[in-house]
Design a protein around this motif. Structure first.
Motif, PDB file in Angstrom:
ATOM      1  N   ASN A 105     -26.167  21.610  35.133  1.00 36.34           N
ATOM      2  CA  ASN A 105     -26.174  20.179  34.841  1.00 36.34           C
ATOM      3  C   ASN A 105     -26.652  19.867  33.432  1.00 36.34           C
ATOM      4  OD1 ASN A 105     -28.832  20.923  35.316  1.00 36.34           O
ATOM      5  ND2 ASN A 105     -29.366  19.019  36.372  1.00 36.34           N
ATOM      6  N   GLU A 106     -27.097  20.890  32.687  1.00 38.21           N
ATOM      7  CA  GLU A 106     -27.499  20.699  31.288  1.00 38.21           C
ATOM      8  C   GLU A 106     -26.362  20.997  30.321  1.00 38.21           C
ATOM      9  OE1 GLU A 106     -32.203  22.048  31.876  1.00 38.21           O
ATOM     10  OE2 GLU A 106     -30.747  23.417  30.962  1.00 38.21           O
ATOM     11  N   GLU A 107     -25.451  21.873  30.710  1.00 36.50           N
ATOM     12  CA  GLU A 107     -24.433  22.370  29.782  1.00 36.50           C
ATOM     13  C   GLU A 107     -23.535  21.268  29.222  1.00 36.50           C
ATOM     14  OE1 GLU A 107     -23.901  26.774  31.906  1.00 36.50           O
ATOM     15  OE2 GLU A 107     -22.299  25.271  32.007  1.00 36.50           O
ATOM     16  N   GLY A 108     -23.098  20.354  30.085  1.00 39.96           N
ATOM     17  CA  GLY A 108     -22.126  19.353  29.655  1.00 39.96           C
ATOM     18  C   GLY A 108     -22.673  18.405  28.614  1.00 39.96           C
ATOM     19  N   MET A 109     -23.840  17.811  28.875  1.00 44.26           N
ATOM     20  CA  MET A 109     -24.403  16.835  27.948  1.00 44.26           C
ATOM     21  C   MET A 109     -24.885  17.489  26.658  1.00 44.26           C
ATOM     22  SD  MET A 109     -24.079  13.739  28.776  1.00 44.26           S
ATOM     23  CE  MET A 109     -23.006  13.278  30.139  1.00 44.26           C
ATOM     24  N   VAL A 110     -25.484  18.666  26.777  1.00 42.93           N
ATOM     25  CA  VAL A 110     -25.862  19.394  25.563  1.00 42.93           C
ATOM     26  C   VAL A 110     -24.609  19.728  24.766  1.00 42.93           C
ATOM     27  CG1 VAL A 110     -26.802  21.554  24.663  1.00 42.93           C
ATOM     28  CG2 VAL A 110     -28.006  20.341  26.485  1.00 42.93           C
ATOM     29  N   GLY A 111     -23.559  20.172  25.462  1.00 40.95           N
ATOM     30  CA  GLY A 111     -22.308  20.504  24.791  1.00 40.95           C
ATOM     31  C   GLY A 111     -21.691  19.312  24.096  1.00 40.95           C
ATOM     32  N   LEU A 112     -21.772  18.135  24.709  1.00 49.61           N
ATOM     33  CA  LEU A 112     -21.232  16.936  24.079  1.00 49.61           C
ATOM     34  C   LEU A 112     -21.936  16.658  22.755  1.00 49.61           C
ATOM     35  CD1 LEU A 112     -20.285  13.611  25.751  1.00 49.61           C
ATOM     36  CD2 LEU A 112     -21.852  13.565  23.824  1.00 49.61           C
ATOM     37  N   VAL A 113     -23.259  16.757  22.743  1.00 45.94           N
ATOM     38  CA  VAL A 113     -24.016  16.491  21.519  1.00 45.94           C
ATOM     39  C   VAL A 113     -23.747  17.573  20.473  1.00 45.94           C
ATOM     40  CG1 VAL A 113     -26.332  16.255  20.541  1.00 45.94           C
ATOM     41  CG2 VAL A 113     -25.791  15.193  22.736  1.00 45.94           C
ATOM     42  N   VAL A 114     -23.691  18.838  20.895  1.00 42.57           N
ATOM     43  CA  VAL A 114     -23.372  19.923  19.961  1.00 42.57           C
ATOM     44  C   VAL A 114     -21.979  19.707  19.370  1.00 42.57           C
ATOM     45  CG1 VAL A 114     -22.831  22.387  19.796  1.00 42.57           C
ATOM     46  CG2 VAL A 114     -24.890  21.644  20.999  1.00 42.57           C
ATOM     47  N   GLY A 115     -21.001  19.385  20.223  1.00 42.03           N
ATOM     48  CA  GLY A 115     -19.640  19.175  19.748  1.00 42.03           C
ATOM     49  C   GLY A 115     -19.534  18.013  18.789  1.00 42.03           C
ATOM     50  N   LEU A 116     -20.220  16.918  19.094  1.00 42.64           N
ATOM     51  CA  LEU A 116     -20.152  15.738  18.231  1.00 42.64           C
ATOM     52  C   LEU A 116     -20.809  15.997  16.882  1.00 42.64           C
ATOM     53  CD1 LEU A 116     -19.418  12.816  17.747  1.00 42.64           C
ATOM     54  CD2 LEU A 116     -21.487  12.127  18.988  1.00 42.64           C
ATOM     55  N   THR A 117     -21.988  16.618  16.879  1.00 46.82           N
ATOM     56  CA  THR A 117     -22.648  16.900  15.600  1.00 46.82           C
ATOM     57  C   THR A 117     -21.831  17.870  14.758  1.00 46.82           C
ATOM     58  OG1 THR A 117     -23.970  18.639  16.663  1.00 46.82           O
ATOM     59  CG2 THR A 117     -24.965  16.472  16.485  1.00 46.82           C
ATOM     60  N   ALA A 118     -21.219  18.862  15.403  1.00 47.72           N
ATOM     61  CA  ALA A 118     -20.390  19.816  14.665  1.00 47.72           C
ATOM     62  C   ALA A 118     -19.166  19.134  14.086  1.00 47.72           C
ATOM     63  CB  ALA A 118     -19.979  20.962  15.589  1.00 47.72           C
ATOM     64  N   GLU A 119     -18.501  18.310  14.885  1.00 47.69           N
ATOM     65  CA  GLU A 119     -17.265  17.665  14.436  1.00 47.69           C
ATOM     66  C   GLU A 119     -17.531  16.696  13.290  1.00 47.69           C
ATOM     67  OE1 GLU A 119     -13.899  14.982  14.165  1.00 47.69           O
ATOM     68  OE2 GLU A 119     -15.975  14.457  14.635  1.00 47.69           O
ATOM     69  N   VAL A 120     -18.544  15.855  13.432  1.00 52.35           N
ATOM     70  CA  VAL A 120     -18.852  14.892  12.371  1.00 52.35           C
ATOM     71  C   VAL A 120     -19.279  15.621  11.098  1.00 52.35           C
ATOM     72  CG1 VAL A 120     -20.452  13.068  11.662  1.00 52.35           C
ATOM     73  CG2 VAL A 120     -19.411  13.004  13.937  1.00 52.35           C
ATOM     74  N   GLY A 121     -20.100  16.666  11.250  1.00 53.22           N
ATOM     75  CA  GLY A 121     -20.517  17.431  10.076  1.00 53.22           C
ATOM     76  C   GLY A 121     -19.350  18.078   9.360  1.00 53.22           C
ATOM     77  N   LEU A 122     -18.409  18.641  10.111  1.00 51.09           N
ATOM     78  CA  LEU A 122     -17.237  19.272   9.505  1.00 51.09           C
ATOM     79  C   LEU A 122     -16.358  18.252   8.800  1.00 51.09           C
ATOM     80  CD1 LEU A 122     -16.306  21.783  12.342  1.00 51.09           C
ATOM     81  CD2 LEU A 122     -16.962  22.397  10.011  1.00 51.09           C
ATOM     82  N   VAL A 123     -16.097  17.132   9.451  1.00 45.57           N
ATOM     83  CA  VAL A 123     -15.244  16.097   8.836  1.00 45.57           C
ATOM     84  C   VAL A 123     -15.901  15.542   7.578  1.00 45.57           C
ATOM     85  CG1 VAL A 123     -14.238  13.806   9.187  1.00 45.57           C
ATOM     86  CG2 VAL A 123     -14.114  15.507  10.999  1.00 45.57           C
ATOM     87  N   ASN A 124     -17.222  15.453   7.592  1.00 42.98           N
ATOM     88  CA  ASN A 124     -17.939  14.967   6.419  1.00 42.98           C
ATOM     89  C   ASN A 124     -17.669  15.831   5.190  1.00 42.98           C
ATOM     90  OD1 ASN A 124     -19.892  13.244   5.089  1.00 42.98           O
ATOM     91  ND2 ASN A 124     -21.345  14.924   5.236  1.00 42.98           N
ATOM     92  N   GLY A 160     -15.138  22.151  23.099  1.00 46.94           N
ATOM     93  CA  GLY A 160     -15.637  23.160  22.163  1.00 46.94           C
ATOM     94  C   GLY A 160     -17.151  23.237  22.172  1.00 46.94           C
ATOM     95  N   GLY A 161     -17.806  22.071  22.130  1.00 49.65           N
ATOM     96  CA  GLY A 161     -19.265  22.052  22.179  1.00 49.65           C
ATOM     97  C   GLY A 161     -19.796  22.555  23.503  1.00 49.65           C
ATOM     98  N   TRP A 162     -19.091  22.232  24.591  1.00 52.64           N
ATOM     99  CA  TRP A 162     -19.483  22.685  25.929  1.00 52.64           C
ATOM    100  C   TRP A 162     -19.434  24.210  26.006  1.00 52.64           C
ATOM    101  CZ3 TRP A 162     -17.799  19.195  30.544  1.00 52.64           C
ATOM    102  CH2 TRP A 162     -18.467  19.584  31.705  1.00 52.64           C
TER     103      TRP A 162
END
Length: 660
Positions: free
Chosen positions: A34-53, A20-22
């Motif tokens: 080569n930037e999309e995957g790692m940026v997407g991982l961080v975007v996805g993680l911040t979104a998921e943790v924020g939503l669960v919070n 989803g973040g990707w």
């Protein structure tokens, strides 16, 4: 199946928010493959943790975890399909990047597994209780007190524990290790984007991991000089435990529990800023630089106004990762706006800057209500203004003006009015300070080029220099967390110095290379000291094998809301996921609790609100016979006793509910 199914669920959950973040990053930002995957991982993680919070406050934790990941996945798929139909769902995998990611994560997990450092007594109880589904998060040692803390990585670890049926310390090691590779890769990618040099790219990634302060340079000075310089230095905390004076402590190991097979050398530690190779062991791990690098890579690559959505998710996550940097960046945005208006001589804000104002405004609202240290501090200010009593908090945070000084966790307050202490402070921070002029120049160019987040970040770092006139007050220990400028210098060091030195004489480039080695040497040594722990395994400094067996049988099995008495309150909170009602801070226990530890009468324990008791033979043997009798009343039921064949040691869980 008991092991395989949780692992499958854990991987599925991670893939949902990573994909989803990707897709969000690929659809809403103009990034290199080569930037999309790692940026997407961080975007996805911040979104998921924020939503669960937020979702976890109204729905069961298990459900909130899957809904949070599902929303990120669905949002990413929506924007991908909207942009390019089914072709938009295609992702471009860079194999070496993800193989390296897995290897780095696994190696740092193995290292972390052999260490039990940096406030595990606070983080493991919190993670364990969070994994039971408690939200808003309350203080593990007193359920009447909200936990105003930077708990982003703890929330991530709590989800790993819940889905993967992991032990708390294992989930914590996974969560911390997971942040290392994204920070390193994004730092390297950012460096390459601005330098277009593969050598600089590797150095940029290495800098994130290894740049640190340079206390070890004191080892190279004659003892007479070090002794004279440190005459007025008052060591504090673990620094004071390392030796009676700074000179005496330098060759010594760091005397703290949980270091593993090799002790950390005191001379290579730092009390102002640490390397990433050591900092990943702290509560926020390397998530903060990962988020900041993700913002640097995306801030000037928006495809549309919708790009503000993942940007808001990234910015608001800072509220669960840090504190002083957020108001500093807010002030920086205001100053940048004023500078822009004065330069243009028009009272019209550029459109992109206006969108960034929207990002900061919405992110600020989220930060104010999502929890975390800044949210708690804001509530402490607003409640009295609204005529309401200030909410309880496990730490009282304040700021006070002071004479100019730098605070080190180990060396105490170093006055900038004392020449000797100035020298000590400069050595403690190290040559990374030489990057500050380049930070200022780069920031001014970013303002002129309308690279708004770059300018905001760099100006915030410059503004944090004023924090030498400010100290923490209240119950919070006076620390170096006020200083943002060393971290900004680390983020900019390699690209800025590379661009500046590339057009200079050879001896200047050689000097820059030597200084790079100096600022990275400490981080390399700290990683080397940790490496043997790959063959070492420990749970936590306060957990033994009996406790592990008890956790596996009874975690989250006791009555919801039940308090557990334990002479070591960190232990029972970790093992059972239940509060202990022992203190007001991690260090200050209630007198009533201490009285019960000294004389654990079963009925008094029950009257004090404890439903269960947990302790080991060592504690039991310290009690007098009349105290043992006062505990072993007919109303007490032994729930479980863990022993080892051939040994007299034991740990036991007792039910006190019938003593009411």
């Amino acid at each position: 199946m008991e092991t395989i199914l949780p692992s499958i669920l854990l991987v599925t959950w991670a893939l949902l928010w990573i994909l989803g973040g990707w897709w969000l990053s690929r659809s809403l930002f103009s990034l290199a493959p080569n930037e999309e995957g790692m940026v997407g991982l961080v975007v996805g993680l911040t979104a998921e943790v924020g939503l669960v919070n937020f979702i976890g406050r109204v729905l069961p934790f298990d459900l909130a975890i899957w809904i949070g990941a599902g929303i990120v996945f669905a949002a990413g798929a929506f924007f991908a399909l909207r942009k390019a139909g089914l072709r938009g769902l295609k992702i471009r995998v860079v194999p070496w990047q993800w193989i390296s990611f897995l290897v780095i994560t696994y190696v740092f997990f193995l290292i972390s597994r052999g260490l039990a450092l940096y406030d595990d007594f606070a983080h493991l109880p919190t993670l364990s209780i969070m994994a039971t589904g408690e939200n808003p998060v309350l203080f593990a040692l007193n359920s009447a007190i909200p936990l105003d803390y930077h708990y982003f990585v703890l929330m991530f670890g709590a989800q790993i524990m819940r889905l993967g049926h992991s032990l708390p310390w294992t989930a914590w090691d996974i969560a911390k290790s997971f942040t290392v590779a994204p920070a390193v890769f994004l730092g390297a990618l950012w460096t390459y984007r601005v330098t277009r040099s593969r050598i600089a790219q590797w150095l940029g990634g290495a800098g994130v991991l290894f740049i640190s302060g340079t206390r070890w340079l004191l080892l190279l000075l004659p003892d007479s000089i070090v002794s004279k310089l440190s005459q007025n230095v008052t060591l504090i905390g673990a620094g004071a435990a390392s030796g009676s004076t700074l000179l005496a402590s330098l060759p010594n190991p760091w005397p703290v529990d949980g270091q593993g097979s090799f002790p950390f050398p005191y001379a290579f530690l730092n009390g102002i800023f640490t390397s990433g190779s050591e900092g990943y062991l702290n509560v926020t791990a390397l998530m903060l630089p990962a988020v900041l690098f993700a913002l640097l890579l995306t801030a000037s690559r928006w495809r549309s106004a919708w790009s503000a959505l993942p940007t808001i998710l990234l910015v608001s996550s800072l509220g669960l990762l840090t504190e002083i940097e957020i108001p500093l960046m807010g002030l920086a945005v205001l100053l940048i706006t004023l500078i822009t208006l004065l330069r243009s001589r028009k009272w019209k804000i550029p459109r992109q800057l206006g969108l960034w104002w929207l990002v900061w405004f919405v992110s600020g609202l989220i930060i104010a209500v999502q929890g975390g240290a800044l949210s708690g501090s804001l509530n402490a200010v607003l409640y009295p203004l609204l005529g309401k009593p200030a909410p309880l908090t496990f730490q009282v945070t304040g700021l006070q003006l002071a004479s100019p000084s730098i605070v080190s966790h180990h060396l105490g307050v170093l006055s900038l009015l004392d020449p000797a202490q100035i020298v000590i402070a400069l050595i403690e921070i190290g040559p990374i300070l030489l990057v500050l002029p380049l930070v200022l120049i780069w920031g001014l160019k970013a303002v002129r080029s309308e690279r708004w987040f770059e300018a905001t970040l760099l100006l915030a770092g410059i503004l944090s220099l004023a924090m030498v006139f400010v100290h923490f007050s209240g119950s919070l220990r006076n620390t170096s967390r006020l200083y943002f400028f060393p971290r900004v210098c680390v983020m900019l060091a390699v690209p800025a110095v590379w661009i500046w030195a590339s057009h200079r004489a050879r001896f200047i480039r050689s000097a820059a290379s030597i200084l790079a080695g100096v600022v990275m040497f400490g981080g390399l040594v700290m990683l080397g000291v940790q490496f043997p722990n790959i063959k070492y395994h420990q749970f936590a400094s306060f957990i033994n094998s009996y406790d592990v067996k008890m956790e596996m049988k009874y975690w989250n099995k006791l009555d919801p809301g039940a308090a557990v008495f334990d002479p070591n309150p960190y232990r029972s909170a970790t093992l059972f996921g239940r509060h202990t009602q022992a203190g007001t801070t991690w260090y200050d226990f209630l007198p009533a609790y201490e009285n019960l530890v000294n004389a654990p009468d079963a009925k008094k324990l029950s009257q004090a609100g404890f439903s269960y008791a947990y302790f080991d033979q060592r504690y039991w043997n310290q009690l007098a016979e009349n105290q043992k009798t006062a505990f072993l009343q007919p109303c007490v039921t032994e729930v479980e006793r863990i022993t080892k064949p051939g040994h007299d040691d034991w740990s036991a869980l007792f039910d006190l509910r019938a003593c009411r």
